[in-house]
Design a protein around this motif. Structure first.
Motif, PDB file in Angstrom:
ATOM      1  N   PRO A 127       0.829  -1.208   0.000  1.00 45.91           N
ATOM      2  CA  PRO A 127       0.000   0.000   0.000  1.00 45.91           C
ATOM      3  C   PRO A 127       0.862   1.256   0.000  1.00 45.91           C
ATOM      4  O   PRO A 127       2.006   1.251   0.472  1.00 45.91           O
ATOM      5  CB  PRO A 127      -0.815  -0.128   1.292  1.00 45.91           C
ATOM      6  N   VAL A 128       0.314   2.333  -0.506  1.00 45.40           N
ATOM      7  CA  VAL A 128       1.039   3.606  -0.562  1.00 45.40           C
ATOM      8  C   VAL A 128       0.167   4.694   0.039  1.00 45.40           C
ATOM      9  O   VAL A 128      -1.023   4.512   0.282  1.00 45.40           O
ATOM     10  CB  VAL A 128       1.417   3.976  -2.015  1.00 45.40           C
ATOM     11  N   GLY A 129       0.780   5.831   0.283  1.00 43.57           N
ATOM     12  CA  GLY A 129       0.047   6.987   0.780  1.00 43.57           C
ATOM     13  C   GLY A 129      -0.575   6.753   2.141  1.00 43.57           C
ATOM     14  O   GLY A 129       0.031   6.157   3.031  1.00 43.57           O
TER      15      GLY A 129
ATOM     16  N   ARG B 174      -1.658  -0.343   7.385  1.00 44.00           N
ATOM     17  CA  ARG B 174      -1.305  -1.673   6.903  1.00 44.00           C
ATOM     18  C   ARG B 174       0.023  -2.125   7.490  1.00 44.00           C
ATOM     19  O   ARG B 174       0.210  -3.293   7.812  1.00 44.00           O
ATOM     20  CB  ARG B 174      -1.251  -1.674   5.374  1.00 44.00           C
ATOM     21  N   LEU B 175       0.983  -1.205   7.631  1.00 41.23           N
ATOM     22  CA  LEU B 175       2.254  -1.558   8.261  1.00 41.23           C
ATOM     23  C   LEU B 175       2.026  -1.952   9.716  1.00 41.23           C
ATOM     24  O   LEU B 175       2.622  -2.902  10.224  1.00 41.23           O
ATOM     25  CB  LEU B 175       3.243  -0.393   8.187  1.00 41.23           C
TER      26      LEU B 175
END
Length: 424
Positions: free
Chosen positions: A177-179, A185-186
């Motif tokens: 995932p980004v942004g 998610r991390l």
């Protein structure tokens, strides 16, 4: 039948290569379940061929090639080669000829990171995330995971199957995932790794106080995650926390497996190498974030470091620990953190001050099911000389835990409080 030496070699190769193999295949075929099946086919081929042909110089590439060929063969069986050759070439995206060896090396780190994030996707329950991570990323067999969590093999197999189906049904993309999506998610990934570590460090049930193989696996996953996400302070904070805590493992049990609490441990038995590595990881996390109180795992690592730096229990900086727990509680409010703060307060300011905090937690629904609440109350009552109340609390805690070693320890403390057993 392969000889034992070859089997050990294949097992070691699988543990090292399986995550990268499955990750590379998942990127190529777009389906984690299919990627795992192809990887398992390659493992079977290795078991069949390596005993006679020998282990190849590049076992990872060999497994990848076999798995890729199984995929190509499967596609060929479903449709004609002429219609599908272009699609196969696009999916594999690496070779002019789909039978040429595929090189995944350029994308390896990204692929494994994608695999970890996919296995730990929030669409899955905590138990499913743990099981799938150990299976796909850790390379553990269903039997090993079932044994570690004390469930039957069919139950664990069903859990893993449901998890893969849930990912497929939800069409979870195989990506990092980004942004704005990255941070939560991390956090999910780190939580899963720490759940695995904690189950090893203090087993929730069974005859053993610890399951060190789970601690080792969690640390391996943590190091992998820190290497794949080198700019994330919390990833380094988690590995620091786990390595410092794991350093105490040799001193946490006695000769007969009995539990030895932190203050009673022989600190000369602590693993100084793990402490050194953990403190270095904490320094990395601190340098990346600019603070030792930047995130939950960095703060917990700083707490663990307070104990690691004390060569004897009396040197522990309990005032600093109380402060760190107060900061952690403000950042991530939790009655369990508040209970831990109470323990630190009892050491810094005395048991009476801590008892006020603990009594304030008694009405919390979560804490009413948490055996360490009466265990801490029992300890505080014991230190205050209120032995009858201490005995009742220790007995209540013993009835609530499912771990045999912990139950025996709590019952011994109850007996000591009643004057029926000598102090350890």
């Amino acid at each position: 039948m392969p000889d034992r030496a070859t089997l050990r070699t294949i097992e070691a190769v699988w543990r090292i290569e399986s995550a990268r193999l499955i990750a590379g295949l998942a990127r190529a075929v777009g389906d984690i379940g299919l990627a795992e099946d192809l990887a398992q086919d390659a493992l079977v081929a290795a078991l069949e061929q390596w005993p006679s042909s020998g282990v190849p110089d590049n076992p990872g590439a060999w497994l990848t090639t076999v798995a890729r060929r199984r995929y190509v063969d499967g596609v060929r069986r479903q449709v004609s080669f002429e219609r599908r050759v272009a699609e196969i070439g696009a999916v594999l995206a690496e070779a002019e000829n789909p039978l040429d060896e595929i090189e995944f090396d350029v994308h390896l780190e990204d692929d494994v990171l994608r695999l970890i994030f996919t296995a730990c996707h929030p669409v899955l329950s905590r138990d499913a995330r743990v099981a799938l991570t150990l299976k796909l990323v850790g390379g553990l067999s269903t039997e090993q995971i079932a044994r570690a969590f004390l469930v039957s093999v069919p139950t664990m197999a069903a859990r893993v199957t449901r998890a893969k189906k849930a990912l497929a049904d939800a069409r979870v993309p195989f990506e990092v995932p980004v942004g704005a999506e990255l941070a939560p998610r991390l956090a999910s990934v780190l939580e899963v790794v720490y759940l695995i570590f904690n189950e090893g460090y203090v087993a929730t049930s069974g005859a053993s106080w610890m399951r060190t193989e789970l601690c080792e696996e969690a640390m391996r996953l943590g190091r992998m995650l820190a290497a794949l996400a080198p700019d994330e302070p919390e990833a380094h904070g988690l590995i620091a926390l786990m390595e410092i805590q794991a350093s105490r493992i040799p001193a946490r049990t006695g000769r007969d497996g009995e539990l030895i609490t932190l203050l009673d441990q022989d600190r000369s038995r602590w693993n100084r190498l793990l402490i050194t590595r953990g403190l270095a990881a904490l320094a990395t996390a601190t340098s990346l974030s600019g603070s030792e109180v930047s995130g939950p795992y960095v703060i917990q690592a700083a707490l663990a470091a307070c104990h690691a730096r004390a060569l004897v229990a009396s040197d522990t900086d309990w005032t600093r620990i109380v402060t760190l727990y107060r900061i952690l509680g403000a950042l991530a409010p939790s009655p369990v953190i508040e209970l831990n703060r109470a323990v630190a307060v009892s050491m810094a300011d005395g048991p009476a001050a801590a008892l006020t905090i603990v009594d304030g937690l008694a009405g919390d629904a979560v804490m009413q099911r948490y055996h360490l609440l009466p265990a801490v109350r029992g300890d505080l009552f014991s230190r205050l000389g209120r032995h009858a109340e201490a005995r009742a609390e220790f007995e209540r805690a013993a009835a609530m835990t499912a771990n045999d070693r912990e139950r025996a320890h709590l019952l011994h403390r109850a007996a000591v409080s009643a004057g029926q057993a000598p102090r350890a």
